[in-house]
Design a protein around this motif. Structure first.
Motif, PDB file in Angstrom:
ATOM      1  N   PRO A   1       0.847  -1.209   0.000  1.00 33.93           N
ATOM      2  CA  PRO A   1       0.000   0.000   0.000  1.00 33.93           C
ATOM      3  C   PRO A   1       0.877   1.252   0.000  1.00 33.93           C
ATOM      4  CG  PRO A   1      -0.061  -1.079   2.141  1.00 33.93           C
ATOM      5  CD  PRO A   1       0.839  -1.898   1.276  1.00 33.93           C
ATOM      6  N   LEU A   2       0.421   2.262  -0.718  1.00 32.80           N
ATOM      7  CA  LEU A   2       1.181   3.511  -0.793  1.00 32.80           C
ATOM      8  C   LEU A   2       0.177   4.660  -0.787  1.00 32.80           C
ATOM      9  CD1 LEU A   2       4.014   4.857  -1.308  1.00 32.80           C
ATOM     10  CD2 LEU A   2       3.375   4.858  -3.715  1.00 32.80           C
ATOM     11  N   GLU A   3       0.311   5.535   0.187  1.00 32.72           N
ATOM     12  CA  GLU A   3      -0.616   6.659   0.273  1.00 32.72           C
ATOM     13  C   GLU A   3      -0.205   7.734  -0.731  1.00 32.72           C
ATOM     14  OE1 GLU A   3      -0.957   8.947   3.953  1.00 32.72           O
ATOM     15  OE2 GLU A   3      -3.052   8.300   4.004  1.00 32.72           O
ATOM     16  N   VAL A   4      -1.178   8.214  -1.475  1.00 34.24           N
ATOM     17  CA  VAL A   4      -0.887   9.249  -2.475  1.00 34.24           C
ATOM     18  C   VAL A   4      -1.837  10.424  -2.250  1.00 34.24           C
ATOM     19  CG1 VAL A   4       0.066   7.727  -4.233  1.00 34.24           C
ATOM     20  CG2 VAL A   4      -2.402   8.062  -4.117  1.00 34.24           C
ATOM     21  N   PRO A   5      -1.472  11.609  -2.757  1.00 34.82           N
ATOM     22  CA  PRO A   5      -2.352  12.776  -2.575  1.00 34.82           C
ATOM     23  C   PRO A   5      -3.739  12.517  -3.135  1.00 34.82           C
ATOM     24  CG  PRO A   5      -0.246  13.432  -3.505  1.00 34.82           C
ATOM     25  CD  PRO A   5      -0.232  11.958  -3.458  1.00 34.82           C
ATOM     26  N   SER A   6      -3.749  11.867  -4.317  1.00 37.52           N
ATOM     27  CA  SER A   6      -5.049  11.618  -4.944  1.00 37.52           C
ATOM     28  C   SER A   6      -4.901  10.467  -5.917  1.00 37.52           C
ATOM     29  CB  SER A   6      -5.521  12.864  -5.689  1.00 37.52           C
ATOM     30  OG  SER A   6      -6.700  12.558  -6.404  1.00 37.52           O
ATOM     31  N   THR A   7      -5.915   9.636  -5.972  1.00 39.01           N
ATOM     32  CA  THR A   7      -5.893   8.543  -6.955  1.00 39.01           C
ATOM     33  C   THR A   7      -6.576   8.988  -8.236  1.00 39.01           C
ATOM     34  OG1 THR A   7      -7.877   7.733  -5.890  1.00 39.01           O
ATOM     35  CG2 THR A   7      -5.800   6.693  -5.266  1.00 39.01           C
ATOM     36  N   TYR A   8      -6.953  10.267  -8.251  1.00 38.44           N
ATOM     37  CA  TYR A   8      -7.743  10.811  -9.363  1.00 38.44           C
ATOM     38  C   TYR A   8      -7.053  10.556 -10.713  1.00 38.44           C
ATOM     39  CZ  TYR A   8      -9.875  14.504 -12.244  1.00 38.44           C
ATOM     40  OH  TYR A   8     -10.471  15.211 -13.243  1.00 38.44           O
ATOM     41  N   LEU A   9      -5.799  10.994 -10.823  1.00 36.51           N
ATOM     42  CA  LEU A   9      -5.075  10.845 -12.103  1.00 36.51           C
ATOM     43  C   LEU A   9      -4.758   9.393 -12.384  1.00 36.51           C
ATOM     44  CD1 LEU A   9      -2.661  13.885 -11.892  1.00 36.51           C
ATOM     45  CD2 LEU A   9      -4.661  13.651 -13.351  1.00 36.51           C
ATOM     46  N   TRP A  10      -4.474   8.603 -11.327  1.00 37.99           N
ATOM     47  CA  TRP A  10      -4.128   7.194 -11.534  1.00 37.99           C
ATOM     48  C   TRP A  10      -5.330   6.419 -12.058  1.00 37.99           C
ATOM     49  CZ3 TRP A  10       0.635   5.893 -11.975  1.00 37.99           C
ATOM     50  CH2 TRP A  10       1.618   6.609 -11.299  1.00 37.99           C
ATOM     51  N   HIS A  11      -6.497   6.716 -11.491  1.00 39.67           N
ATOM     52  CA  HIS A  11      -7.696   6.034 -11.994  1.00 39.67           C
ATOM     53  C   HIS A  11      -7.900   6.327 -13.463  1.00 39.67           C
ATOM     54  CE1 HIS A  11      -9.407   3.826  -8.748  1.00 39.67           C
ATOM     55  NE2 HIS A  11      -9.340   4.852  -7.893  1.00 39.67           N
ATOM     56  N   LYS A  12      -7.730   7.613 -13.785  1.00 40.29           N
ATOM     57  CA  LYS A  12      -7.893   7.987 -15.198  1.00 40.29           C
ATOM     58  C   LYS A  12      -6.897   7.237 -16.072  1.00 40.29           C
ATOM     59  CE  LYS A  12     -10.074  12.362 -15.847  1.00 40.29           C
ATOM     60  NZ  LYS A  12      -9.920  13.612 -16.558  1.00 40.29           N
ATOM     61  N   SER A  13      -5.661   7.067 -15.534  1.00 42.30           N
ATOM     62  CA  SER A  13      -4.577   6.445 -16.330  1.00 42.30           C
ATOM     63  C   SER A  13      -4.817   4.963 -16.549  1.00 42.30           C
ATOM     64  CB  SER A  13      -3.240   6.623 -15.617  1.00 42.30           C
ATOM     65  OG  SER A  13      -2.989   7.983 -15.413  1.00 42.30           O
ATOM     66  N   ILE A  14      -5.343   4.284 -15.510  1.00 42.30           N
ATOM     67  CA  ILE A  14      -5.451   2.821 -15.676  1.00 42.30           C
ATOM     68  C   ILE A  14      -6.807   2.412 -16.257  1.00 42.30           C
ATOM     69  CG2 ILE A  14      -3.769   2.228 -13.894  1.00 42.30           C
ATOM     70  CD1 ILE A  14      -5.967   1.877 -11.926  1.00 42.30           C
TER      71      ILE A  14
ATOM     72  N   ASP B   1      -7.943   2.734 -19.248  1.00 42.87           N
ATOM     73  CA  ASP B   1      -7.740   2.089 -20.550  1.00 42.87           C
ATOM     74  C   ASP B   1      -7.059   0.749 -20.380  1.00 42.87           C
ATOM     75  OD1 ASP B   1      -8.843   4.218 -21.672  1.00 42.87           O
ATOM     76  OD2 ASP B   1      -6.944   5.200 -22.220  1.00 42.87           O
TER      77      ASP B   1
END
Lengths: 677, 297
Positions: A37-50, A52
């Motif tokens: 597990p890794l805490e990040v500021p936001s998963t917003y961009l990562w969700h968008k990235s994965i 596709d």
């Protein structure tokens, strides 16, 4: 199922360990799948990235496992390599091997790639590669004498290492000793006990397979039983090899012109066709003469060069081959040593003999030899003993006297018999007025000697030792004879020129007033004291020990080899010098204070070695004619050549290992660069 | 000003450099008090601006009597008006701002301090606010160099623990401050519901809006490896990823699209958008980026 496809290289325990590797990788992989597990500021961009990348989830899973697949592939490739897959191999029988590698002169032939020896080494290397883990092997080379390169060992890398150290020699070939050595070393732990005069083997001798890697250019091996040795003959070379060789070179005084010498050579054409070669003669490196010689196929021809007042030095007969193929260079030069033109030294021990004094005072004799006269009382002196022991004289003539021991020289006993047992074995029969029946007209000593008209008052009938040759025969037996003794010759005349009678000394024979008397002594001096003028009669071969004498016999002297190496040689028994390091053909110079006192020519001069063509024979089998390499004859066993025998397996493991390394590289790259398909 | 010089938000060397700068706005605002700012409005100062004819009702003190003597016309001499400016720093203090080295919030506070300092020394009215601030609680406006320490104190009480959406935060700000002036929004804009509606609230005010998009180096160039479970620090949302070059490339592409989207949104609506990496030194950002954008000179 495929007994030859795979080759076991590991023990069961090692295999077990290897088999544990793939499950270990899988286990590690699944452990690794527990995502960190890794805490990040936001998963917003990562969700968008994965978004596709989630489209094809099965493919996603496969892609995620790519590294796992690559790791498993590496392990399976490595296991495959450990199994040593391969094909097309000839099985090696047994697990004890002796590799006999011929490194004689003929193995330097270049009719095969590299040389015959290089090929033999490659073949031996291939054999070693095929060994099982517990296979033991021994390496022996054979040329003039066998040498153990490596004793029995199961360390195959050591065998290969030792194999590389084998060097070619210029020696001739002797297989028998190598086989005896191999037989002796094949079972070093053999124990035999003797009981009641009989020998019992305590341990069963282990069989061994002997691979003979040779061109087969040697005499057949007799008086040898192979016993437990299983011979395999791997012929090296081709029947089409071509070679020209100098097989003899010697010099001698000209028959009629005393100041002139002649050089005799012999050139061999060991090819299948007639050829013309040029023989060039060099003295101390300077060109003297050349002759073109026509050589019929497979035969040798003599060549003769006149030498006018040659300087002392080394004489070389070289072959100049104009574009002709010659697979062996080692035998293209013949060497002969020309010693200074010295006259022989003759000692006449006589109580006084005017006839002999008269005969030896001629100019002709003086040209041939220096003659010294001594009284018989000299025989007891130390000076005499030293002189004859050092070989100072070529010929000692004992006139009506005899020494206590035979001198180290040729001798003539005139009216006495030599002190040696051979001549003293039976009672001496003396006769008066012998009738000369015949004489040995063809012997050099008796050349042009006519004895018909001579009268002899009294003579001894000679006891003939073994090897003796009668020179003059009377009705009761020989009255003059010549017999060999070591390297010397002894002439014995049963009668003298004078005889001690009641009225004092009187004439015993009419021979001195005949022409034949000086002719006989002239022949004797030429034959027994003029021999040093001839060279090349005794051939010294590379690798053989050389024994030689030098005047004055110093305690030690230096011997300089043709390649410039120097050895100090100490005087040995009988004032002879023994020298062993004759590996290179050429002129060896014995030096005393940098002055050359003796030259020794070492030559291959071995027709067996120069005939480098592999011999073939044609046999009929099932009505068909088959041409094959002539088998080796060892004792009563014929060992057939196996020219096409190849121990090399086409091994796949290097490729598998390379593939494993390549996959490892790809895996590394993918892991580091995070590249996914 | 011992407080300001000792603060990590305003190091002394930064203070020295910032003293040369001043805040600028392209819009004309009526200041409440006279400031040191030369307004584009004409007014009372010693700096001459223009002449114009006298019309009844003008301050006769402004008549240029020398001109009257020469031309016999009443001409008014106009001077530039000097006035004060309202400067607002609106800081996003959500937990997502607590990432990076230095933390994005810390960086935002440094920026706010720097800009606030420039405003204070030019006698502008400076207000520091956060998105999560209570709509009823109006923070007092600071003015003058002596208020720097109060500003620093105020900034240092801000922590990344405000759980409020960007839209709500800005809406509340607008409710609290209906005046004109410059507003600088310092945020990472990482709002799952989108930043657009939030920024529209700012448009409704007649304010000169600067959106300073603060992102950390870790967000711009992520250096992560392996199979990871990414946990959102605000809503504990989870994203499972296996890092790979294509994934990282796609992330960067998404980030670039996000940034350019925000920039386009702002530019179209007359707002100034500036993206800043938390690794860029504050003074460099203020003197170079913001000067180029026209916020300071």
């Amino acid at each position: 199922m495929f007994p030859d496809l795979f080759r076991n290289t590991l023990t069961p325990l090692q295999w077990t360990l290897v088999a544990l590797v793939p499950p270990a990788i899988l286990a590690l992989y699944f452990l690794k799948l527990k995502r960190q597990p890794l805490e990040v500021p936001s998963t917003y961009l990562w969700h968008k990235s994965i978004e596709d990348l989630h489209v094809n989830s099965l493919w996603q899973r496969l892609r995620k496992s790519l590294l796992l697949f690559l790791q498993l592939l590496i392990v399976f490739l490595a296991i495959g390599a450990l199994l040593r897959p391969g094909w097309k191999s000839t099985a090696l029988e047994g697990n004890r091997f002796i590799l006999l590698i011929d490194n004689s002169a003929s193995m330097s032939s270049i009719d095969v790639e590299g040389s015959r020896l290089a090929r033999a080494k490659r073949l031996a290397n291939d054999i070693i590669k095929k060994f099982e883990r517990d296979t033991e092997a021994m390496l022996v080379t054979f040329a003039g004498r066998p040498r153990v390169v490596q004793e029995f060992t199961d360390n195959h890398s050591l065998l290969k290492q030792r194999l590389d150290t084998i060097q070619p020699t210029a020696e001739s070939t002797e297989l028998l000793e190598a086989l005896q050595l191999a037989d002796g070393l094949a079972n070093p732990a053999r124990i035999a006990i003797e009981e009641d005069g009989k020998e019992y083997e305590m341990t069963e001798p282990l069989p061994a397979t002997v691979y003979i890697l040779s061109d087969g250019r040697f005499r057949k091996v007799e008086n040898f039983s192979l016993g437990n040795l299983q011979p395999r003959f791997l012929p090296i070379g081709t029947p089409a090899a071509e070679n020209f060789a100098v097989t003899a070179l010697s010099t001698r005084r000209h028959e009629t012109r005393i100041e002139e010498r002649q050089a005799f050579g012999r050139i061999l054409n060991a090819t299948g066709k007639e050829a013309v070669v040029t023989a060039e003669l060099f003295l101390n490196g300077e060109f003297l003469d050349a002759k073109a010689i026509k050589l019929p196929a497979g035969e040798s021809s003599p060549v003769l060069f006149p030498l006018e007042n040659p300087q002392p030095g080394s004489l070389e007969l070289r072959l100049a081959l104009a574009g002709q193929r010659d697979d062996l260079n080692l035998d293209n030069i013949g060497y002969a040593a020309i010693e200074p033109a010295t006259t022989g030294r003759v000692l006449v021990v006589s109580p006084g003999n005017p006839w002999l004094e008269y005969v030896f005072s001629t100019e002709r004799i003086r040209q041939l030899a220096t003659v010294e006269f001594s009284r018989p009382d000299v025989l007891g002196l130390e000076d005499y003993r030293k002189a004859v022991e050092s070989g100072l004289y070529d010929l000692v003539i004992f006139d009506r006297c005899r020494p206590a021991a035979m001198p180290r020289a040729n001798t003539v006993f005139f009216g006495t018999l030599p002190p040696s047992d051979a001549w003293q074995q039976m009672a001496i029969q003396r006769i008066e007025a012998p009738l000369i029946l015949d004489w040995h007209r063809s012997h050099p000593v008796m050349a042009n000697v006519e004895l018909e008209a001579i009268r002899i008052w009294e003579t001894a009938i000679l006891p003939m030792p073994p090897g003796a040759l009668s020179l003059i025969d009377a009705q009761d037996g020989p009255i003059a004879a010549i017999a060999p003794r070591e390297q010397y010759q002894d002439i014995v005349l049963g009668f003298a020129t004078t005889i001690d009678g009641a009225e004092g000394e009187g004439s015993n024979t009419t021979w001195p007033i005949q022409n034949s008397f000086p002719v006989f002594w002239m022949n004797t001096i030429e034959y027994l004291a003029g021999k040093s003028e001839e060279t090349g009669v005794v051939v010294h071969r590379p690798g053989e020990a050389v024994e030689f004498a030098v005047p004055q016999a110093p305690e030690k002297l230096n011997v300089v080899a043709p390649d410039g190496k120097q050895w100090t040689v100490h005087r040995g028994k009988h004032n002879l010098y023994s020298f062993l390091e004759t590996g290179t053909p050429g002129i060896y110079e014995a030096r005393l204070a940098n002055k050359v006192v003796r030259r020794i020519a070492v030559n291959l001069f071995d027709r067996q070695e120069s005939e480098i063509r592999l011999t073939q024979r044609t046999t009929t089998q099932d009505g068909k004619e088959i041409t094959e390499i002539t088998p080796l004859e060892i004792g009563f066993v014929e060992v057939k050549g196996m020219p096409d025998w190849r121990p090399t397996r086409r091994e796949l493991w290097p490729w598998l290992l390379c593939a494993a390394l390549a996959v490892l590289g790809i895996e590394w790259y993918i892991y580091n660069r995070r590249i996914y398909l | 000003m011992p407080t300001s010089t000792e603060s990590s938000l305003l190091p002394p060397d930064l203070v020295t450099r910032l003293e040369r700068l001043e805040l600028v706005t392209r819009k004309i605002f009526r200041g409440r008090l006279k400031g040191e700012r030369r307004s584009r409005r004409k007014g009372q100062s010693i700096e001459f601006a223009d002449f114009r004819n006298y019309v009844p009702g003008d301050d006769i003190r402004m008549i240029d009597w020398n001109l009257y003597a020469r031309l016999e016309k009443l001409i008014l001499k106009l001077f530039l008006e000097e006035e004060d400016l309202h400067f607002y720093s609106l800081i996003d203090a959500s937990p997502s701002m607590d990432f990076g080295e230095p933390a994005k919030l810390q960086y935002a506070k440094q920026l706010a301090a720097a800009l606030g300092f420039i405003g204070l020394i030019r006698a502008d009215r400076v207000k520091i606010e956060t998105l999560g601030q209570n709509p009823q609680h109006r923070s007092s406006a600071l003015r003058g160099r002596r208020s720097v320490w109060r500003m620093i104190e105020q900034l240092e009480t801000i922590h990344a623990n405000e759980m409020v959406t960007l839209a709500d935060g800005i809406k509340n700000f607008c409710l609290r401050n209906r005046g004109q002036g410059i507003v600088v929004l310092l945020s990472d804009l990482l709002e799952k519901t989108g930043y657009e509606s939030a920024l529209r609230y700012l448009l409704s005010q007649r304010m000169d809006v600067y959106v300073i998009h603060v992102l950390s180096q870790e967000e711009l160039e992520p250096e992560i490896t392996g199979d990871l479970k990414l946990v959102d620090c605000e809503d504990a949302d989870i994203a499972e990823i296996s890092t790979s070059a294509p994934l990282l490339a796609r992330y960067k592409k998404t980030l670039a699209a996000f940034v350019s989207g925000a920039q386009e949104f702002c530019t179209k609506r007359g707002m100034n958008y500036i993206l800043v990496n938390n690794q860029v030194p504050v003074y460099e950002f203020v003197s170079s980026y913001l000067r180029r954008k026209g916020l300071v000179r």
